[in-house]
Design a protein around this motif. Structure first.
Motif, PDB file in Angstrom:
ATOM      1  N   VAL A 135       0.856  -1.188   0.000  1.00 23.88           N
ATOM      2  CA  VAL A 135       0.000   0.000   0.000  1.00 23.88           C
ATOM      3  C   VAL A 135       0.891   1.237   0.000  1.00 23.88           C
ATOM      4  CG1 VAL A 135      -0.197   0.122   2.529  1.00 23.88           C
ATOM      5  CG2 VAL A 135      -2.035   1.033   1.106  1.00 23.88           C
ATOM      6  N   ASP A 136       0.353   2.341  -0.523  1.00 20.82           N
ATOM      7  CA  ASP A 136       1.161   3.557  -0.563  1.00 20.82           C
ATOM      8  C   ASP A 136       1.388   4.090   0.844  1.00 20.82           C
ATOM      9  OD1 ASP A 136      -0.420   6.229  -0.004  1.00 20.82           O
ATOM     10  OD2 ASP A 136      -1.814   4.971  -1.133  1.00 20.82           O
ATOM     11  N   GLY A 137       2.474   4.816   1.012  1.00 17.49           N
ATOM     12  CA  GLY A 137       2.908   5.273   2.319  1.00 17.49           C
ATOM     13  C   GLY A 137       1.994   6.253   3.013  1.00 17.49           C
ATOM     14  N   ALA A 138       1.090   6.893   2.281  1.00 17.99           N
ATOM     15  CA  ALA A 138       0.173   7.848   2.891  1.00 17.99           C
ATOM     16  C   ALA A 138      -1.113   7.187   3.363  1.00 17.99           C
ATOM     17  CB  ALA A 138      -0.153   8.961   1.891  1.00 17.99           C
ATOM     18  N   SER A 139      -1.278   5.916   3.063  1.00 19.07           N
ATOM     19  CA  SER A 139      -2.526   5.220   3.379  1.00 19.07           C
ATOM     20  C   SER A 139      -2.364   4.208   4.490  1.00 19.07           C
ATOM     21  CB  SER A 139      -3.051   4.500   2.129  1.00 19.07           C
ATOM     22  OG  SER A 139      -3.346   5.422   1.110  1.00 19.07           O
ATOM     23  N   ARG A 140      -3.490   3.885   5.106  1.00 21.02           N
ATOM     24  CA  ARG A 140      -3.569   2.806   6.086  1.00 21.02           C
ATOM     25  C   ARG A 140      -4.401   1.691   5.480  1.00 21.02           C
ATOM     26  NH1 ARG A 140      -2.949   3.836  11.712  1.00 21.02           N
ATOM     27  NH2 ARG A 140      -4.680   2.405  12.011  1.00 21.02           N
ATOM     28  N   VAL A 165      -0.045 -12.081  -2.029  1.00 24.62           N
ATOM     29  CA  VAL A 165       0.235 -10.644  -2.039  1.00 24.62           C
ATOM     30  C   VAL A 165      -0.972  -9.891  -2.590  1.00 24.62           C
ATOM     31  CG1 VAL A 165       1.747  -8.815  -2.917  1.00 24.62           C
ATOM     32  CG2 VAL A 165       2.693 -11.083  -2.404  1.00 24.62           C
ATOM     33  N   LEU A 166      -1.422  -8.914  -1.822  1.00 19.41           N
ATOM     34  CA  LEU A 166      -2.452  -7.983  -2.264  1.00 19.41           C
ATOM     35  C   LEU A 166      -1.791  -6.627  -2.442  1.00 19.41           C
ATOM     36  CD1 LEU A 166      -5.371  -8.865   0.204  1.00 19.41           C
ATOM     37  CD2 LEU A 166      -4.938  -9.798  -2.078  1.00 19.41           C
ATOM     38  N   ALA A 167      -2.075  -5.960  -3.547  1.00 17.45           N
ATOM     39  CA  ALA A 167      -1.479  -4.645  -3.825  1.00 17.45           C
ATOM     40  C   ALA A 167      -2.590  -3.634  -4.031  1.00 17.45           C
ATOM     41  CB  ALA A 167      -0.585  -4.723  -5.060  1.00 17.45           C
ATOM     42  N   ASP A 168      -2.602  -2.591  -3.217  1.00 19.45           N
ATOM     43  CA  ASP A 168      -3.635  -1.578  -3.342  1.00 19.45           C
ATOM     44  C   ASP A 168      -3.430  -0.756  -4.615  1.00 19.45           C
ATOM     45  OD1 ASP A 168      -5.926  -0.258  -1.718  1.00 19.45           O
ATOM     46  OD2 ASP A 168      -4.744   1.392  -2.564  1.00 19.45           O
ATOM     47  N   ARG A 169      -4.530  -0.475  -5.283  1.00 17.66           N
ATOM     48  CA  ARG A 169      -4.498   0.281  -6.543  1.00 17.66           C
ATOM     49  C   ARG A 169      -3.860   1.659  -6.417  1.00 17.66           C
ATOM     50  NH1 ARG A 169      -7.557  -2.681  -9.875  1.00 17.66           N
ATOM     51  NH2 ARG A 169      -9.288  -3.770  -8.905  1.00 17.66           N
ATOM     52  N   SER A 170      -3.835   2.207  -5.214  1.00 13.99           N
ATOM     53  CA  SER A 170      -3.264   3.543  -5.016  1.00 13.99           C
ATOM     54  C   SER A 170      -1.816   3.616  -5.465  1.00 13.99           C
ATOM     55  CB  SER A 170      -3.371   3.952  -3.546  1.00 13.99           C
ATOM     56  OG  SER A 170      -2.651   3.051  -2.724  1.00 13.99           O
ATOM     57  N   LEU A 171      -1.129   2.485  -5.483  1.00 14.40           N
ATOM     58  CA  LEU A 171       0.270   2.482  -5.934  1.00 14.40           C
ATOM     59  C   LEU A 171       0.380   2.890  -7.400  1.00 14.40           C
ATOM     60  CD1 LEU A 171       1.434  -0.791  -4.187  1.00 14.40           C
ATOM     61  CD2 LEU A 171       2.123   1.545  -3.597  1.00 14.40           C
ATOM     62  N   HIS A 224       6.198  -8.376 -10.209  1.00 12.26           N
ATOM     63  CA  HIS A 224       7.298  -9.162  -9.633  1.00 12.26           C
ATOM     64  C   HIS A 224       6.945  -9.705  -8.257  1.00 12.26           C
ATOM     65  CE1 HIS A 224      10.155  -8.726 -12.829  1.00 12.26           C
ATOM     66  NE2 HIS A 224      10.001  -7.417 -12.844  1.00 12.26           N
ATOM     67  N   ALA A 225       6.076  -8.990  -7.541  1.00 14.04           N
ATOM     68  CA  ALA A 225       5.638  -9.467  -6.227  1.00 14.04           C
ATOM     69  C   ALA A 225       4.550 -10.536  -6.351  1.00 14.04           C
ATOM     70  CB  ALA A 225       5.116  -8.290  -5.401  1.00 14.04           C
ATOM     71  N   GLY A 226       4.012 -10.711  -7.558  1.00 10.88           N
ATOM     72  CA  GLY A 226       2.908 -11.658  -7.731  1.00 10.88           C
ATOM     73  C   GLY A 226       1.636 -11.150  -7.087  1.00 10.88           C
ATOM     74  N   GLY A 227       1.487  -9.824  -7.067  1.00  7.68           N
ATOM     75  CA  GLY A 227       0.366  -9.207  -6.371  1.00  7.68           C
ATOM     76  C   GLY A 227      -0.915  -9.175  -7.176  1.00  7.68           C
ATOM     77  N   THR A 228      -2.013  -9.206  -6.449  1.00  5.95           N
ATOM     78  CA  THR A 228      -3.350  -9.038  -7.007  1.00  5.95           C
ATOM     79  C   THR A 228      -3.791  -7.614  -6.691  1.00  5.95           C
ATOM     80  OG1 THR A 228      -3.868 -11.357  -6.581  1.00  5.95           O
ATOM     81  CG2 THR A 228      -5.737  -9.869  -6.909  1.00  5.95           C
TER      82      THR A 228
END
Length: 172
Positions: free
Chosen positions: A76-81, A126-132, A159-163
């Protein structure tokens, strides 16, 4: 007094050895030359953004959670929780909690504050938030609390295999 802009080392030799090996194994060893080491810790997103001189949201946090006791990595991006309820729904589990330091190290091989988005000791969902995807480049930990590397978000997530998911807290 140190100056992060002039005191950083960028020869890639400062990347954690496991992370450097992962870059090579993924065919992106050239990123080792883009690893930056800072004299002060970049353990938190705020510390990293200040050292790099970028927006807080350009930091990619790698956070480990326990989903019904099974480790899962959330980027997740650094500004988000992270909204653990959204993670719980995304994974279809009963309970999601922050993983303890021992679980983080056992799962990833890295200490909290230095967990990169890939190159872990064990395979983890791995879950990747769209905000990235809001940025052309994001910065992530390179295996130590003092090192970071830049990467295009889509490539980092791949590369992280994230969704790609929406798991960050929304402003009320």
């Amino acid at each position: 007094m140190t100056n992060p802009a002039t005191d950083l080392k960028d020869d890639g030799s400062e990347a954690h050895p496991r992370f450097a090996e992962a870059l090579d194994a993924l065919g992106i060893g050239e990123l080792r030359g883009r690893v930056r080491r800072f004299p002060e810790a970049t353990r938190t997103a705020a510390e990293a953004a200040a050292a790099i001189g970028c927006e807080l949201s350009q930091i990619c946090k790698s956070l480990v959670f326990a989903a019904d006791g099974v480790p899962v990595l959330v980027l997740v991006d650094g500004a988000s929780r992270v909204d653990v309820e959204l993670v719980r729904r995304e994974l279809g589990v009963e309970k999601v909690t922050r993983a303890g330091a021992d679980v983080v190290r056992d799962t990833t091989g890295y200490a909290i504050g230095g967990v990169p988005p890939f190159g872990h000791r064990t395979a983890t969902r791995v879950l990747a938030d769209r905000s990235l995807l809001d940025h052309d480049v994001v910065w992530a930990a390179a295996g130590t609390p003092y090192t970071v590397f830049p990467m295009e978000p889509k490539a980092l997530i791949a590369h992280a295999g994230g969704t790609l998911v929406d798991v960050r807290e929304r402003a009320a």
